[in-house]
Write a protein that holds these residues in place. Sequence first.
Motif, mmCIF file in Angstrom:
data_model
loop_
_atom_site.group_PDB
_atom_site.id
_atom_site.type_symbol
_atom_site.label_atom_id
_atom_site.label_comp_id
_atom_site.label_asym_id
_atom_site.label_seq_id
_atom_site.Cartn_x
_atom_site.Cartn_y
_atom_site.Cartn_z
ATOM 1 N N SER A 116 1.325 -1.098 -0.340
ATOM 2 C CA SER A 116 0.057 0.128 0.339
ATOM 3 C C SER A 116 0.669 1.524 0.062
ATOM 4 O O SER A 116 1.805 0.961 0.934
ATOM 5 C CB SER A 116 -0.675 0.329 1.587
ATOM 6 O OG SER A 116 -1.751 -0.848 1.255
ATOM 7 N N SER A 144 -10.832 -0.268 -6.043
ATOM 8 C CA SER A 144 -11.965 -0.361 -6.908
ATOM 9 C C SER A 144 -11.779 -0.855 -7.999
ATOM 10 O O SER A 144 -10.895 -0.954 -8.730
ATOM 11 C CB SER A 144 -13.104 0.560 -6.629
ATOM 12 O OG SER A 144 -12.287 1.871 -7.068
ATOM 13 N N GLU A 182 -12.595 -0.159 -12.010
ATOM 14 C CA GLU A 182 -12.343 0.807 -12.474
ATOM 15 C C GLU A 182 -14.164 0.741 -13.966
ATOM 16 O O GLU A 182 -13.586 -0.106 -14.618
ATOM 17 C CB GLU A 182 -11.622 1.587 -13.330
ATOM 18 C CG GLU A 182 -11.129 2.985 -13.973
ATOM 19 C CD GLU A 182 -11.871 4.125 -12.762
ATOM 20 O OE1 GLU A 182 -11.988 4.772 -13.762
ATOM 21 O OE2 GLU A 182 -11.678 4.061 -11.979
ATOM 22 N N ARG A 216 -8.515 0.995 -9.516
ATOM 23 C CA ARG A 216 -8.219 2.255 -8.191
ATOM 24 C C ARG A 216 -7.422 1.644 -7.537
ATOM 25 O O ARG A 216 -7.833 1.261 -7.078
ATOM 26 C CB ARG A 216 -9.033 3.143 -8.626
ATOM 27 C CG ARG A 216 -8.981 4.660 -7.878
ATOM 28 C CD ARG A 216 -10.176 5.512 -7.863
ATOM 29 N NE ARG A 216 -10.724 5.458 -8.471
ATOM 30 C CZ ARG A 216 -10.000 6.971 -9.521
ATOM 31 N NH1 ARG A 216 -9.363 7.604 -9.368
ATOM 32 N NH2 ARG A 216 -11.064 7.074 -11.055
ATOM 33 N N THR A 217 -6.083 2.240 -7.286
ATOM 34 C CA THR A 217 -5.260 2.527 -6.450
ATOM 35 C C THR A 217 -6.077 3.043 -5.091
ATOM 36 O O THR A 217 -6.006 4.317 -5.913
ATOM 37 C CB THR A 217 -4.100 1.231 -6.770
ATOM 38 O OG1 THR A 217 -3.507 2.768 -7.577
ATOM 39 C CG2 THR A 217 -4.171 0.222 -7.323
ATOM 40 N N GLU A 218 -5.014 3.024 -3.964
ATOM 41 C CA GLU A 218 -5.348 3.330 -2.428
ATOM 42 C C GLU A 218 -4.468 5.012 -2.977
ATOM 43 O O GLU A 218 -5.064 5.993 -2.181
ATOM 44 C CB GLU A 218 -4.987 2.873 -1.899
ATOM 45 C CG GLU A 218 -4.934 3.664 -0.723
ATOM 46 C CD GLU A 218 -4.405 3.303 0.826
ATOM 47 O OE1 GLU A 218 -4.581 3.004 2.165
ATOM 48 O OE2 GLU A 218 -4.046 2.186 0.874
ATOM 49 N N ASP A 219 -3.598 5.112 -3.876
ATOM 50 C CA ASP A 219 -2.805 6.160 -4.428
ATOM 51 C C ASP A 219 -3.376 7.089 -5.016
ATOM 52 O O ASP A 219 -3.226 8.007 -5.616
ATOM 53 C CB ASP A 219 -1.331 6.068 -4.545
ATOM 54 C CG ASP A 219 -1.155 4.775 -5.260
ATOM 55 O OD1 ASP A 219 -2.306 4.691 -6.348
ATOM 56 O OD2 ASP A 219 -0.149 4.868 -6.428
ATOM 57 N N GLY A 220 -4.859 6.484 -5.570
ATOM 58 C CA GLY A 220 -5.611 7.467 -6.680
ATOM 59 C C GLY A 220 -5.164 7.194 -8.006
ATOM 60 O O GLY A 220 -5.824 6.901 -8.693
ATOM 61 N N VAL A 221 -3.903 6.050 -8.339
ATOM 62 C CA VAL A 221 -3.591 5.629 -9.985
ATOM 63 C C VAL A 221 -5.414 4.643 -10.014
ATOM 64 O O VAL A 221 -5.739 4.193 -9.336
ATOM 65 C CB VAL A 221 -2.601 5.142 -9.602
ATOM 66 C CG1 VAL A 221 -2.364 4.982 -11.446
ATOM 67 C CG2 VAL A 221 -1.385 6.454 -9.365
ATOM 68 N N VAL A 222 -5.381 5.149 -11.730
ATOM 69 C CA VAL A 222 -6.530 4.153 -11.742
ATOM 70 C C VAL A 222 -5.315 3.346 -13.362
ATOM 71 O O VAL A 222 -4.480 3.579 -14.355
ATOM 72 C CB VAL A 222 -7.537 4.788 -12.719
ATOM 73 C CG1 VAL A 222 -8.079 3.985 -13.694
ATOM 74 C CG2 VAL A 222 -8.098 5.453 -12.625
#
Length: 440
Positions: A185, A192, A194, A204-210
């Motif tokens: 992480s 989630s 996408e 989508r990862t916890e750092d906001g990257v898709v």
Amino acid sequence: MLPLDLASSILIIGAGTWGCSTSLHLARRGYKNVTVLDPYSVPSPIAAGNDINKIMEHNELKDSESDPVGIAFETCTRAALNGWKTDPVFTPYFHEFGYIVAGHTPELIDHINKSEIASSKTDYVKLENAQDFRNTMPDGVLTGDFPGWKGWFHRSGAGWIHAKNAMLSAYTEAKRLGVNFITESPAGNVMSLEYDNGQVVGARTEDGVVHRADHIILAAGAGSDRLLDFKKQLRPTAWTLSHIRMSEEEAKRYRNLPVLFNIAKGFFMEPDEKNLEMKICDEHPGYINWVSDPLHPGEKRSIPFAKHQIPLTAEARARDFLNDTMPHLANRPLAFARICWDADTVDRAFLIDRHPEHERLLVAVGGSGNGAMQMPTIGGFIADALEGNLTKELKDVVRWRPEIAEHRDWRDTQDRFGGPFKVMDFQDVGPDGWTHIAGR
């Protein structure tokens, strides 16, 4: 659905046993753009495959035509056994020293005989009394009275695997072949899937990257259920394991032993040569963690969590197993313990299929307590499914099948025994109900 070729981008969610195996097989087939996401470094602390040993046992059925689930499982374990014996990535981690299955009540013994022994082509040796059990291992290993026990022993095609080292080996080889692993992480923690125009297009990862991809494989084990509506097809379920410390002399005496498994008491395998610890597991239908899900407000789910302790009742069951088999070790303090998670399907058959509503998404989940032994070859079957070439005898069984889960009983023991003979809930274990084993 986007076309699939060797240049296609493929995103695998989950770097556990199946995720590592799949990435390896895709890389071996020449796919050049494979990325794997996981919230933990390999091996994950919640992955069932992060373990010093797991049972590997293959049975040839006498007549499996009337049991499609049985023949599918037999097909998978036959391929896995061949992989453990021939694939250099995995061969160092398979120890073919045999397998003993046993019960200690007339009902359990009858169940084993009818469900496993009578339907198998495997050449079993019957164990009728305590001395028969003791004779399967060197003097001084099995010292118990085996009260009421009867069992069956076969040596060929069975034994144990060093699951953690095998998974690390698959991971290392996949990386060497060009697979991109993004772990820990927040960068590897998928929050989630996408969507675009109703279709899954990435994660989508916890750092906001898709992370977008042409094809997405969801292989997050017990964590998969929080990312997709499986229509009740998955139940994250946990089991308990513990280790006791052995001396160097004891570890040598306990080398090259068959697995000893009582279907309602537990099992053990030989000590890990690195840490000089022997694993003992109590046997039971499993634990769930039934809580409100913050990702799905208003819903209750069994949500996995990592913990390097086990309930005191699980420790007591493990010691009960030792009292029957190796009482000289029964009071030895625990050196390590943890819970490990898997995902149960309704019929305990795997779930490997394109999602009917999301053509670019393939689900590869539902190890149902049998996933780690499949490590050498399960990724090949998952790659076959991605390519649309999965053999019919498997495809019909491992398909997306919510119709059989519509009225699912979440407390179903699924033909497992032991403990209180029911599925347990970690929410019923109070703060003082856990072991207190100091860290290494």
